[in-house]
Design an enzyme around this catalytic site. Structure first.
Site, short mmCIF file in Angstrom:
data_model
loop_
_atom_site.label_atom_id
_atom_site.label_comp_id
_atom_site.label_asym_id
_atom_site.label_seq_id
_atom_site.Cartn_x
_atom_site.Cartn_y
_atom_site.Cartn_z
N GLY A 23 0.83 -1.20 0.00
CA GLY A 23 0.00 0.00 0.00
C GLY A 23 0.86 1.24 0.00
N SER A 24 0.31 2.33 0.50
CA SER A 24 1.01 3.62 0.41
C SER A 24 2.12 3.71 1.45
CB SER A 24 0.02 4.76 0.59
OG SER A 24 -0.52 4.71 1.88
N THR A 25 3.07 4.58 1.18
CA THR A 25 4.19 4.76 2.11
C THR A 25 3.70 5.32 3.44
OG1 THR A 25 5.77 4.97 0.31
CG2 THR A 25 6.39 6.00 2.39
N GLU A 53 3.83 10.73 -5.77
CA GLU A 53 3.14 9.65 -6.48
C GLU A 53 1.70 10.11 -6.75
OE1 GLU A 53 2.02 6.06 -4.33
OE2 GLU A 53 2.82 4.89 -5.98
N GLU A 108 5.55 -3.29 0.92
CA GLU A 108 5.67 -2.98 -0.51
C GLU A 108 4.92 -1.67 -0.72
OE1 GLU A 108 7.31 -4.52 -2.90
OE2 GLU A 108 7.99 -6.12 -1.58
N CYS A 119 1.82 0.53 -8.79
CA CYS A 119 2.94 1.00 -7.96
C CYS A 119 4.17 1.27 -8.82
CB CYS A 119 3.25 0.00 -6.86
SG CYS A 119 3.69 -1.63 -7.48
N GLY A 144 2.32 2.54 5.37
CA GLY A 144 3.44 1.68 5.78
C GLY A 144 4.14 2.23 7.02
P1 NAD Z 1 -3.43 2.52 1.41
O1 NAD Z 1 -2.13 2.45 2.14
O2 NAD Z 1 -4.33 3.65 1.70
O3 NAD Z 1 -4.31 1.19 1.68
C1 NAD Z 1 -3.77 -0.10 1.47
C2 NAD Z 1 -4.42 -1.06 2.47
O4 NAD Z 1 -4.11 -0.64 3.79
C3 NAD Z 1 -5.95 -1.12 2.40
O5 NAD Z 1 -6.37 -2.46 2.64
C4 NAD Z 1 -6.39 -0.23 3.56
O6 NAD Z 1 -7.65 -0.56 4.07
C5 NAD Z 1 -5.30 -0.51 4.57
N1 NAD Z 1 -5.05 0.56 5.54
C6 NAD Z 1 -5.27 1.89 5.39
N2 NAD Z 1 -4.87 2.55 6.50
C7 NAD Z 1 -4.38 1.62 7.36
C8 NAD Z 1 -3.78 1.69 8.65
N3 NAD Z 1 -3.62 2.83 9.31
N4 NAD Z 1 -3.37 0.54 9.24
C9 NAD Z 1 -3.48 -0.64 8.59
N5 NAD Z 1 -4.05 -0.76 7.36
C10 NAD Z 1 -4.48 0.35 6.74
O7 NAD Z 1 -3.05 2.43 -0.12
P2 NAD Z 1 -3.94 2.83 -1.36
O8 NAD Z 1 -3.84 4.28 -1.56
O9 NAD Z 1 -5.26 2.20 -1.26
O10 NAD Z 1 -3.12 2.06 -2.51
C11 NAD Z 1 -2.25 2.69 -3.35
C12 NAD Z 1 -0.82 2.67 -2.82
O11 NAD Z 1 -0.34 1.33 -2.80
C13 NAD Z 1 0.12 3.43 -3.72
O12 NAD Z 1 1.00 4.18 -2.93
C14 NAD Z 1 0.88 2.33 -4.44
O13 NAD Z 1 2.15 2.68 -4.92
C15 NAD Z 1 0.96 1.28 -3.38
N6 NAD Z 1 1.22 -0.04 -3.97
C16 NAD Z 1 2.46 -0.61 -3.81
C17 NAD Z 1 2.75 -1.82 -4.41
C18 NAD Z 1 4.11 -2.47 -4.30
O14 NAD Z 1 4.23 -3.66 -4.59
N7 NAD Z 1 5.14 -1.73 -3.90
C19 NAD Z 1 1.77 -2.47 -5.15
C20 NAD Z 1 0.52 -1.84 -5.30
C21 NAD Z 1 0.26 -0.63 -4.69
#
Ligand code: NAD
Length: 499
Positions: A245-247, A402, A267, A301, A250
């Site tokens: 997910g997003s940095t 991004e 990731e 991503c 993370g």
């Molecule tokens: P996000 O971080 O908002 O959400 C991803 C997941 O995390 C979702 O299931 C969400 O419900 C959960 N989440 C949200 N807040 C949370 C918290 N505080 N604690 C635990 N879980 C939480 O990401 P997004 O905006 O939905 O997705 C896009 C991002 O994902 C982009 O930054 C993209 O680059 C990244 N991404 C990375 C990869 C990789 O392999 N490096 C692959 C795909 C997407």
């Protein structure tokens, strides 16, 4: 075609109008609060399904089930039995793969007709690859280095309960990439897909139910990051978080997981440079760089969102990429010809159009796209036209952040050292691309780029055996390959006194 996909018999059986439930301890159950939420098709804005909304109590139940399974019958499965579980699962996914793709098209807007990876073959091979590893997780026999009456050996043991949290931009892929190493190593797992992309992971868990695993080995919870995600990352019963997910999320996960020092793999996001030299095969480079940022509406991503082009071919490249942006097929993700589908939500639409406005305000020029598409049926969904920006400076917001939309910034360069320095001028380090006919140049630049993957004369290649990770703020640990297994295993050293 688009409008009828959800009426395919297998899909309409799955989308039968009844609320989708969590899988906890081998049972499909409603949320403890009875709460539900609705998911919509981002191509049309229409309601698609109603899902259980996870509570903290649901998380407790799922983690307890995963813990009991980890300590119970699942721990007695031999490596060969775990291998066979994954091989049987691979066969089920092979047969149901088209359904998973349709669900991702309807639910998450992933274009059904264009898959830059090998699709079904690749995904099923991920399961078979990790099935093979289940019987090869060996330790070492070690003769201690110092004079010592002992002999030592190591064994690799599963870390325990894994919570896997992932986004919506490739839901079935993320679920498979996380299930495969977890099951191969003997861990148990709680899946938490994104709110906007839970249907294919739910369908996958229906397939897993056909494997007759001990209850609790695989669980799935649907709901928000702020409740389900946070509860999982803080939970003392979870041993490892595998997050995509997003940095920003993370970073929050690293902080929240400190309570019991969970193993965390991340990731995360990227701002990947795609670098085109004047000696590149231009047709390949234009198509490769263009698809890297326009496919799936740039919600990838790895998206090559900063295209650096050697000055000698800059004008011609810009002209050709602009033609591609103006002609690539934008539309409903269920249509087989669509390359650029919708953005996932109204929120994402506002985010991307905000970047477009601020990019222009900072002085960048749009040669293609640059706005929401509102013509006809597209106006009901969340579409942005493929966009080409020129006159972009390295320090502009659109060149640093991004965007996660179909927005290419094309920047000229003169020398390799210059482009390497500028390509690395980012907090991210996910992917990079190099386009050149000079293989020596490619090797040299590949060494200089601080990214977890470098693609040369190609972009977006994946393979089960090749690790996939990020440098800097783009991640910790790996998906795929042998490298990802270590993150699911503890190493135990055993000393034997031989006297
Ligand atoms: P996000 O971080 O908002 O959400 C991803 C997941 O995390 C979702 O299931 C969400 O419900 C959960 N989440 C949200 N807040 C949370 C918290 N505080 N604690 C635990 N879980 C939480 O990401 P997004 O905006 O939905 O997705 C896009 C991002 O994902 C982009 O930054 C993209 O680059 C990244 N991404 C990375 C990869 C990789 O392999 N490096 C692959 C795909 C997407």
């Amino acid at each position: 075609m688009a409008a009828t996909l959800d009426r395919e018999p297998s899909i309409s059986a799955f989308l039968d109008g009844r609320p989708k439930r969590h899988l906890i301890n081998g049972e499909w159950v409603a949320s403890s609060s009875g709460a539900t939420y609705e998911t919509i098709n981002p191509s049309t804005g229409e309601s698609l399904a109603v899902l259980a909304e996870c509570t903290v109590e649901d998380v407790d139940r799922a983690v307890a089930a995963a813990r009991a399974a980890f300590e119970g019958r699942w721990s007695t499965f031999s490596p060969a039995e775990r291998q066979n579980v994954l091989l049987r699962f691979a066969d089920l996914v092979w047969d149901a793969y088209a359904e998973l793709r349709v669900l991702d098209a309807l639910d998450a807007g992933v274009p059904i007709g264009h898959d830059p990876t090998l699709g079904r073959e690749f995904m099923v091979e991920v399961l078979r690859y990790y099935a093979g590893w289940a019987t090869k997780l060996h330790g070492q026999a070690i003769r201690p280095a110092l004079p010592n009456p002992c002999f030592a050996y190591t064994v690799k043991e599963p870390v325990g309960v894994v919570a896997s949290i992932f986004p919506w931009n490739a839901p079935h892929s993320f679920a498979l990439w996380k299930l495969a190493p977890a099951l191969a190593t003997g861990c148990t797992i709680v899946l938490k897909p994104a709110e906007e992309g839970s249907l294919s992971p739910l369908r996958m868990c229906e397939l897993i139910q056909e494997l007759d695993l001990p209850p609790g080995v695989v669980n799935i919870l649907t709901g928000t990051g702020s409740t389900a995600g946070v509860a999982l990352t803080e939970h003392p019963g979870v041993d490892k978080i595998s997050f995509t997910g997003s940095t920003a999320t993370g970073q929050a996960i690293v902080r929240a997981s400190a309570g019991n020092l969970k193993r965390v793999t991340l990731e995360l996001g990227g701002k990947s440079p795609d670098i085109v030299f004047a000696d590149a095969k231009l047709d390949d480079a234009v198509l490769g760089t263009g698809m890297s940022i326009f496919w799936n509406a740039g919600q990838v991503c790895c998206a090559g969102s900063r295209t650096f082009v050697e000055r000698a071919i800059y004008d011609e490249f810009v002209e050709r990429l602009t033609i591609l942006a103006n002609t690539v097929k934008v539309g409903d993700s269920s249509h087989p010809d669509t390359v650029v589908g919708p953005l996932i939500s109204h929120r994402q639409l506002d985010r991307v159009t905000g970047y477009l406005e601020r990019g222009r305000a900072e002085g960048a020029r749009t040669l293609a796209g640059g706005a929401r598409l509102t013509d006809g049926a597209l106006g009901n969904g969340y579409f942005v036209s493929p966009t080409v920006f020129v006159d972009v400076r390295d320090d502009m917001e659109i060149a640093c952040e991004e965007i996660f939309g179909p927005v290419a910034s094309i920047l000229p360069f003169d020398t390799m050292d210059e482009v390497a320095r500028r390509a690395n001028l980012t907090e991210y380090g996910l992917r990079s691309g190099i386009w050149t006919s000079d293989i020596g140049k490619a090797h040299k630049l590949a060494r200089l780029l601080r990214t977890g993957v470098v693609w040369v004369n190609t972009y977006g290649q994946f393979d089960p055996a090749v690790p996939f990770g990020g440098y800097k703020m783009s991640g910790l640990g790996h998906e795929l390959g042998e490298a990802s297994l270590d993150d699911y295993l503890n190493v135990k050293s055993v000393w034997i006194n031989t006297e």
